[in-house]
Write an enzyme that holds these catalytic residues in place. Structure first.
Site, PDB file in Angstrom:
ATOM      1  N   TYR A  63       0.842  -1.192   0.000  1.00  0.00           N
ATOM      2  CA  TYR A  63       0.000   0.000   0.000  1.00  0.00           C
ATOM      3  C   TYR A  63       0.877   1.242   0.000  1.00  0.00           C
ATOM      4  O   TYR A  63       1.753   1.405   0.861  1.00  0.00           O
ATOM      5  CB  TYR A  63      -0.939  -0.009   1.195  1.00  0.00           C
ATOM      6  CG  TYR A  63      -2.141  -0.899   1.001  1.00  0.00           C
ATOM      7  CD1 TYR A  63      -2.319  -1.635  -0.173  1.00  0.00           C
ATOM      8  CD2 TYR A  63      -3.107  -1.011   1.989  1.00  0.00           C
ATOM      9  CE1 TYR A  63      -3.424  -2.447  -0.343  1.00  0.00           C
ATOM     10  CE2 TYR A  63      -4.220  -1.821   1.827  1.00  0.00           C
ATOM     11  CZ  TYR A  63      -4.369  -2.541   0.652  1.00  0.00           C
ATOM     12  OH  TYR A  63      -5.469  -3.349   0.488  1.00  0.00           O
ATOM     13  N   LYS A  84       2.225 -15.400  -0.370  1.00  0.00           N
ATOM     14  CA  LYS A  84       2.229 -15.785  -1.786  1.00  0.00           C
ATOM     15  C   LYS A  84       3.664 -16.090  -2.181  1.00  0.00           C
ATOM     16  O   LYS A  84       4.199 -15.586  -3.170  1.00  0.00           O
ATOM     17  CB  LYS A  84       1.629 -14.665  -2.645  1.00  0.00           C
ATOM     18  CG  LYS A  84       1.371 -15.047  -4.107  1.00  0.00           C
ATOM     19  CD  LYS A  84       0.372 -16.165  -4.271  1.00  0.00           C
ATOM     20  CE  LYS A  84       0.141 -16.456  -5.761  1.00  0.00           C
ATOM     21  NZ  LYS A  84      -0.662 -17.686  -5.958  1.00  0.00           N
TER      22      LYS A  84
END
Length: 363
Positions: free
Chosen positions: A140, A193
């Site tokens: 972000y 991930k």
């Protein structure tokens, strides 16, 4: 726990925010007052502070410097939703109010429970899990740099985002997750991930595993983010504490909230080691503002989380008891049939809060 102060009077900041904030925040304050009184603790000392569009109009900033100074002197804060996309420039392009406060005070842990109040309203009955989201780094743009933005465009046709993961930040969020798991069902799931983002989320997974070695009494597993979304939809009731990085935590907590019944019942706190702020997981819903139909449940439950956090920090069992009373009263009120419109009922914002407060008195 730093001290035993069962008779302590707490000073909490009230930041109503935008949209439905001026409705749901006062409704949630009503419930806190009822719970604190019910356990015989000193009344909360409330401090209303300017924030959001009203603060822009009056003070020239969505989060005035005076508000930040006042927050630093308080025990905790209640933050209502903000509607920063509707702010006039340059305020719209600046860090939003929630982000400003989080960054200023280093609130690194975003704790977001997802618990079914009514199994008939839940996608997966029996859902009762907590997403522990690292709140300061990741991909972000407003959190990945000390100054400036983590996004930039070297040409009009190329956009680049930085993703930051550090060992220190992962260690502290992992410890938050494992400590929480010890108070729950002693299971932690790490979400990453690492098959694609091998260095960044691979570091997140590996450091969480290292921290896990200090908690041999806690069961640990891990999943890729895409697989985890599937597992939540099919068997959210099988999970206890989920720890992950910023963006994955944002996505999973919204999904988990809906699975539990609605984002309208999804609470959260933002916390560091010595400060905490309650904040409902949903937005400001400007389309229904001022109509007394907004669901205050998420804000009410967020405040219960704040009371529990304060009770733990200050060794105050009365405050933890008040938090538990709020949780039980919300459940009992909903199951007795008093619901807001988004949950299939007819109660208004204030009416629902008053019903919860009345239930607290009966309990």
């Amino acid at each position: 726990m730093t001290e035993n102060t069962a008779a302590r009077q707490y000073r909490l900041g009230v930041l109503e925010g935008d949209g439905i904030g001026p409705e749901i925040v006062p409704a949630s304050v009503l419930v806190v007052d009822a719970a604190v009184a019910a356990v015989g603790a000193p009344a909360i000392e409330w401090h209303d502070l300017p924030l959001g569009r009203a603060a822009i109009d009056e003070h020239g900033a969505a989060v005035p410097a005076a508000t930040l100074r006042a927050l630093a002197e308080l025990d905790g804060w209640l933050l209502g939703p903000h509607d920063s996309v509707s702010y006039p420039e340059p305020h719209r392009s600046q860090l939003n109010p929630s982000g400003t406060i989080r960054k200023h005070f280093g609130l690194y842990a975003n704790i977001r429970p997802a618990k079914a109040i009514n199994d008939e309203d839940a996608v997966v009955p029996g859902t009762d899990l907590v997403i522990v989201r690292e709140n300061t780094q990741g991909f972000y743009a407003d959190r990945s740099t000390y100054k400036g933005s983590g996004e930039f465009m070297p040409t009009p046709d190329v956009a680049i985002a930085l993703g930051i993961i550090t060992r220190d930040a992962v260690q502290r969020i992992a410890r938050s997750a494992f400590e929480l798991a010890r108070r729950r069902n002693r299971r932690v799931t790490i979400v990453h991930k690492a098959n694609v983002l091998k260095l960044t989320t691979g570091l997140f997974r590996d450091v969480c595993r290292e921290v896990a070695a200090d908690y041999p009494d806690v069961e640990v597993d891990d999943f890729h983010i895409d697989a985890m979304t599937v597992h939540l939809v099919r068997r959210a009731d099988a999970f206890d504490v989920v720890v992950t990085e910023n963006m994955f935590g944002d996505i999973l907590s919204d999904l988990a909230g809906e699975i539990a019944g609605s984002l309208g019942i999804a609470p959260s706190i933002n916390a560091s080691d010595d400060r905490a702020m309650s904040q409902a997981a949903h937005g400001s819903a400007p389309d229904i503002a001022g109509r007394d139909i907004a669901n205050p449940t998420a804000m009410i439950l967020s405040n219960a989380m704040l009371l529990d956090w304060l009770g733990g920090r200050y060794g105050d069992p009365a405050l933890c008891q008040a938090a538990a009373l709020i949780d039980q009263a919300v459940t009992d009120t909903v199951r007795a049939g008093t619901k807001t419109r988004d949950m299939g009922g007819t109660a208004g914002t204030g009416e629902f809060a008053e019903a919860v407060a009345a239930t607290i008195k009966r309990l």
